[in-house]
Design an enzyme around this catalytic site. Structure first.
Site, PDB file in Angstrom:
ATOM      1  N   THR A  13      44.633  92.060  59.257  1.00 29.34           N
ATOM      2  CA  THR A  13      43.636  91.764  60.294  1.00 29.34           C
ATOM      3  C   THR A  13      43.001  90.408  60.070  1.00 29.34           C
ATOM      4  OG1 THR A  13      43.190  94.082  60.663  1.00 29.34           O
ATOM      5  CG2 THR A  13      41.422  92.579  61.245  1.00 29.34           C
ATOM      6  N   GLU A  37      49.186 124.662  35.830  1.00 30.41           N
ATOM      7  CA  GLU A  37      50.435 125.233  36.337  1.00 30.41           C
ATOM      8  C   GLU A  37      51.596 124.259  36.168  1.00 30.41           C
ATOM      9  OE1 GLU A  37      50.145 128.292  37.409  1.00 30.41           O
ATOM     10  OE2 GLU A  37      48.008 128.454  37.803  1.00 30.41           O
ATOM     11  N   TYR A  62      43.433  94.329  68.753  1.00 30.29           N
ATOM     12  CA  TYR A  62      44.022  93.042  68.353  1.00 30.29           C
ATOM     13  C   TYR A  62      45.398  93.266  67.750  1.00 30.29           C
ATOM     14  CZ  TYR A  62      42.730  94.728  63.744  1.00 30.29           C
ATOM     15  OH  TYR A  62      42.632  95.488  62.621  1.00 30.29           O
ATOM     16  N   LYS A  77      40.566 102.600  50.532  1.00 29.68           N
ATOM     17  CA  LYS A  77      39.990 102.278  51.834  1.00 29.68           C
ATOM     18  C   LYS A  77      39.207 103.507  52.239  1.00 29.68           C
ATOM     19  CE  LYS A  77      40.599 100.470  56.427  1.00 29.68           C
ATOM     20  NZ  LYS A  77      41.428  99.767  57.398  1.00 29.68           N
ATOM     21  N   SER A  88      49.450  95.469  57.395  1.00 27.00           N
ATOM     22  CA  SER A  88      49.739  96.096  56.093  1.00 27.00           C
ATOM     23  C   SER A  88      50.040  97.588  56.201  1.00 27.00           C
ATOM     24  CB  SER A  88      48.631  95.836  55.078  1.00 27.00           C
ATOM     25  OG  SER A  88      47.574  96.745  55.206  1.00 27.00           O
ATOM     26  N   THR A 109      43.713  95.621  55.049  1.00 24.71           N
ATOM     27  CA  THR A 109      42.947  96.608  54.278  1.00 24.71           C
ATOM     28  C   THR A 109      43.669  97.954  54.166  1.00 24.71           C
ATOM     29  OG1 THR A 109      41.767  97.285  56.283  1.00 24.71           O
ATOM     30  CG2 THR A 109      40.673  95.658  54.868  1.00 24.71           C
ATOM     31  N   ASP A 110      44.575  98.233  55.132  1.00 21.35           N
ATOM     32  CA  ASP A 110      45.136  99.593  55.208  1.00 21.35           C
ATOM     33  C   ASP A 110      45.824 100.031  53.917  1.00 21.35           C
ATOM     34  OD1 ASP A 110      44.204  99.936  57.748  1.00 21.35           O
ATOM     35  OD2 ASP A 110      46.119  99.607  58.753  1.00 21.35           O
TER      36      ASP A 110
HETATM   37  N1  ASP Z   1      46.000  97.255  60.116  1.00 22.68           N
HETATM   38  C1  ASP Z   1      45.363  96.178  59.395  1.00 22.68           C
HETATM   39  C2  ASP Z   1      46.173  95.900  58.140  1.00 22.68           C
HETATM   40  O1  ASP Z   1      46.065  96.646  57.201  1.00 22.68           O
HETATM   41  C3  ASP Z   1      43.979  96.538  59.051  1.00 22.68           C
HETATM   42  C4  ASP Z   1      43.211  95.508  58.278  1.00 22.68           C
HETATM   43  O2  ASP Z   1      43.721  94.512  57.824  1.00 22.68           O
HETATM   44  O3  ASP Z   1      42.000  95.722  58.140  1.00 22.68           O
HETATM   45  O4  ASP Z   1      46.919  94.954  58.103  1.00 22.68           O
END
Ligand code: ASP
Length: 312
Positions: free
Chosen positions: A16, A286, A30, A164, A60, A93-94
């Site tokens: 992002t 277990e 976006y 995250k 990501s 971030t993903d």
């Molecule tokens: N979908 C985006 C990514 O992980 C989300 C982000 O960057 O916050 O590339």
């Protein structure tokens, strides 16, 4: 600030932070991974000498092992250069927690490898990318900084235990019970804990062709988890399964039975918790070894690396 005489290498992978929307007020509609890392750097004043390199350009959520291998190679290459003082990686971030943990375990760098990201695209009214990138640069130039570090919303995290934790907020990442390792305010660091360290597995562990890497799947324990998913997996068995258990890593009795069938057929099974924070207390239950505080996604990386290292 150290390092103004040394080069900082900025590696772009997308996310992002490099995303754009048609409307500035659109924070969610976006497209990630649109701007190159050199363009991102135009928005911030870099302290000292920088080089940029576009390693990938992906959202990501689509991160994969091929990209991890390529990224680890580029990071290792630049870390070995005497004139390079630090590396900054822009990422989504993903899957940040997975890539950060992968690099931490493979390279355990003694120079700073600082990852950063954004929750709003570059085109947003209140884009957080430039400030996060600036903070990443400041952190990378902080004397003594070392290891894989993640900076976002003025917080600095180590890779193990990173998650995250929020789908929308700018402070989307969490360091779990340990919290942030430091805070960065106006380019100055307030550090609470020691820099991360650890033994590097080394590039040899991840050198082999990705198609031959072990397959490691994640299953979740939940009400009504009857184990049929695991039995279906066993028709084409993976090498590893991570079970995201309830609470203290506990597993539904029927899923547990299916996982034991998996263990009996030679699949490595590890437990962690599906809770947002906390560790699995009490070790193994277990016959299912636990991976402590790691999130299910990081536990999958840990098992993948364990299986790769066993073959190296
Ligand atoms: N979908 C985006 C990514 O992980 C989300 C982000 O960057 O916050 O590339």
């Amino acid at each position: 600030m150290q390092n103004s005489t040394r080069t900082t290498v900025i590696l772009g992978t997308g996310g992002t932070i490099a995303g754009t929307a048609e409307q500035a007020q659109d924070n969610v509609g976006y497209k990630a991974a649109q701007l190159g890392v050199a363009q991102l750097m135009e928005a911030v004043a870099a302290p000292g000498r920088v080089e940029t390199e576009q390693v990938a350009q992906v959202d990501s959520k689509d991160m994969d092992h091929v990209l991890w291998q390529a990224l680890a190679h580029r990071v290792a290459f630049h870390l070995a250069r005497d004139e390079v003082g630090a590396i900054v990686i822009t990422h989504g971030t993903d899957t940040m927690e997975e890539t950060a943990y992968f690099l931490h375990r493979v390279l355990a760098p003694t120079k700073p490898v600082v990852m950063t990201a954004a929750m709003r695209p570059a085109s947003a009214l209140l884009s957080d990318g430039p400030q996060n990138l600036r903070d990443a640069l400041a952190l990378s130039a902080t004397p003594g900084a070392r290891g894989v570090l993640v900076v976002m919303a003025q917080q600095v995290f180590a890779a193990p235990g990173l998650r995250k934790a929020h789908s929308y907020r700018l402070d989307a990442l969490s360091g779990g019970d340990a919290g942030p390792l430091a805070r960065i305010e106006e380019g100055r660091l307030r550090r609470f804990r020691k820099w991360p360290d650890g033994a590097a597995l080394g590039m040899a562990a991840v050198q082999r062709p990705v198609e031959s890497w072990p397959r490691v799947e994640i299953v979740l324990s939940h009400a009504g988890a009857d184990g049929r998913l695991v039995d279906a997996l066993l028709r084409e068995p993976p090498q590893g399964i991570v079970v995201a258990g309830t609470g203290n890593g506990t597993v539904h009795v029927q899923l547990q039975a299916a996982l034991q069938r998996a263990v009996a057929s030679g699949v490595a099974v590890r437990r962690c918790t599906r809770c947002a924070a906390g560790t699995v207390i009490g070790g193994d239950a277990e016959g299912l070894l636990s991976l402590g505080e790691l999130s299910p996604a990081q536990a999958r990386v840990a098992l993948l690396l364990e299986l790769l290292a066993a073959r190296a």
